[in-house]
Write a protein that holds these residues in place. Structure first.
Motif, short mmCIF file in Angstrom:
data_model
loop_
_atom_site.label_atom_id
_atom_site.label_comp_id
_atom_site.label_asym_id
_atom_site.label_seq_id
_atom_site.Cartn_x
_atom_site.Cartn_y
_atom_site.Cartn_z
N GLN A 78 0.84 -1.40 0.01
CA GLN A 78 0.00 0.00 -0.08
C GLN A 78 0.82 1.26 0.03
N ILE A 80 2.15 4.91 0.47
CA ILE A 80 1.50 5.91 1.57
C ILE A 80 2.06 7.36 0.98
N TYR A 158 -1.96 6.24 7.63
CA TYR A 158 -2.60 6.22 6.18
C TYR A 158 -3.58 4.89 6.24
N TYR A 159 -3.00 3.79 6.67
CA TYR A 159 -3.91 2.45 6.50
C TYR A 159 -5.35 2.83 7.16
N ASN A 161 -6.88 5.80 7.73
CA ASN A 161 -7.50 6.71 6.92
C ASN A 161 -8.23 6.19 5.61
N HIS A 162 -7.54 5.19 5.24
CA HIS A 162 -8.11 4.58 3.90
C HIS A 162 -8.76 3.25 4.03
N THR A 164 -12.29 1.36 4.12
CA THR A 164 -13.67 1.36 3.92
C THR A 164 -14.38 1.63 5.11
#
Ligand SMILES: [Zn+2]
Length: 295
Positions: A78, A80, A158-159, A161-162, A164
């Motif tokens: 992922q 970032i 970041y994880y 905040n992203h 679902t």
């Protein structure tokens, strides 16, 4: 009469053998869920194979996750942003969508080799994948090597905040480990979800493994678990730092020689058994239930 006696004795013997076999099988079914353990030598080999480059560290963890059986599309990176290494993520599918996130940061600061902080934690990710993939699990387990923790928990923020909305709702707990191996396992109890903490203490007791409380916020530290706490996701961090050893982190003393291997292996065993226990203790909701129970 003698023949009848022999037949009766033979039948009785068969019944007794069947009962003993049943008793052995039944007791095996009621044994607590266990985790397969990697050897101490295998774990030590990975620990010694550290890199001091953050890019290479992420790639090594990705390779070892693949070696432990994680393959695309369940194994992925992922990005970032910036020039930072990506988060590396391995998804181990379970019988339900309920999720346990297992995290450790892969990056280090410039000083020292970053073996304690946090190669000890990162190396456990493939080790725990090996431990937990030996049998079907109720929970989907997501193993994450977070990038840029040392720059302000950037990878874990970041994880989170992203995620679902659905993905966030399915996370039953986040188990984080950072800076193990300086001594026996410690837990950051003041920043831990109570149910996760109770389950950890129960696991330590039943496996006769050491566990003590050491609240690292009192010495000015933080960890990736706090990115999940901001979103009200239950979280817990395990470590090995005390007021005496705290100064070794982010210093030239953070080297392989600082690791006490028997304590480190005990931490691995505790976390492997803990995750196996949590998989059962954190109950998935029944289809009829609209609320999400904690257990
Ligand atoms: Zn750290």
């Amino acid at each position: 009469m003698q023949n009848d006696g022999k037949i009766l004795a033979s039948r009785l013997a068969k019944v007794v053998i069947a009962c003993i076999a049943c008793a052995i099988w039944c007791s095996a079914q009621s044994l607590p869920i266990r985790a397969r353990l990697q050897t101490r030598a295998a774990l030590e080999h990975h620990l010694k194979s550290f890199s001091t480059s953050n890019d290479e560290r992420e790639k090594l963890i990705r390779k070892w996750l693949a070696d432990a059986g994680c393959a695309e599309p369940n194994l992925y990176e992922q990005a970032i942003g910036g020039r930072l290494p990506p988060n590396v993520i391995c998804l181990l599918p379970g019988e339900t969508q309920e999720t346990i996130v297992v995290g450790a940061h892969t990056d280090k600061v410039n000083l020292g080799d970053g073996v304690v902080d946090n190669w000890t934690g990162a190396v456990l990710l493939p080790g725990l994948l090996y431990s937990l993939s030996a049998q079907p699990r109720r929970h989907t387990m997501i193993f994450i090597g977070f990038s840029a923790e040392e720059q302000g928990l950037l990878g874990s923020k970041y994880y989170v905040n992203h995620l679902t909305r659905d993905g966030r709702a399915h996370i039953d707990g986040m188990v984080n480990f950072d800076s193990l191996g300086l001594g026996p396992t410690k837990v950051w109890a003041s920043h831990a979800d109570k149910a996760l903490l109770d389950d950890l203490r129960a696991t330590a007791r039943s496996n006769h493994l050491p566990l003590a409380t050491e609240n690292v916020d009192s010495i000015g530290a933080s960890a990736d678990s706090e990115s999940f706490a901001r979103d009200h996701i239950p979280r817990i961090t395990l470590h090995s730092v005390t007021g005496e050893t705290w100064s070794m982190l982010h210093s030239p003393s953070d080297k392989l020689a600082a690791i006490r291997m028997s304590d480190y292996y005990d931490s691995y065993k505790l976390i492997a058994q803990y995750l196996a226990y949590l998989d059962d203790a954190l109950k998935a909701p029944t289809p009829a239930s609209s609320e999400k129970p904690r257990r």
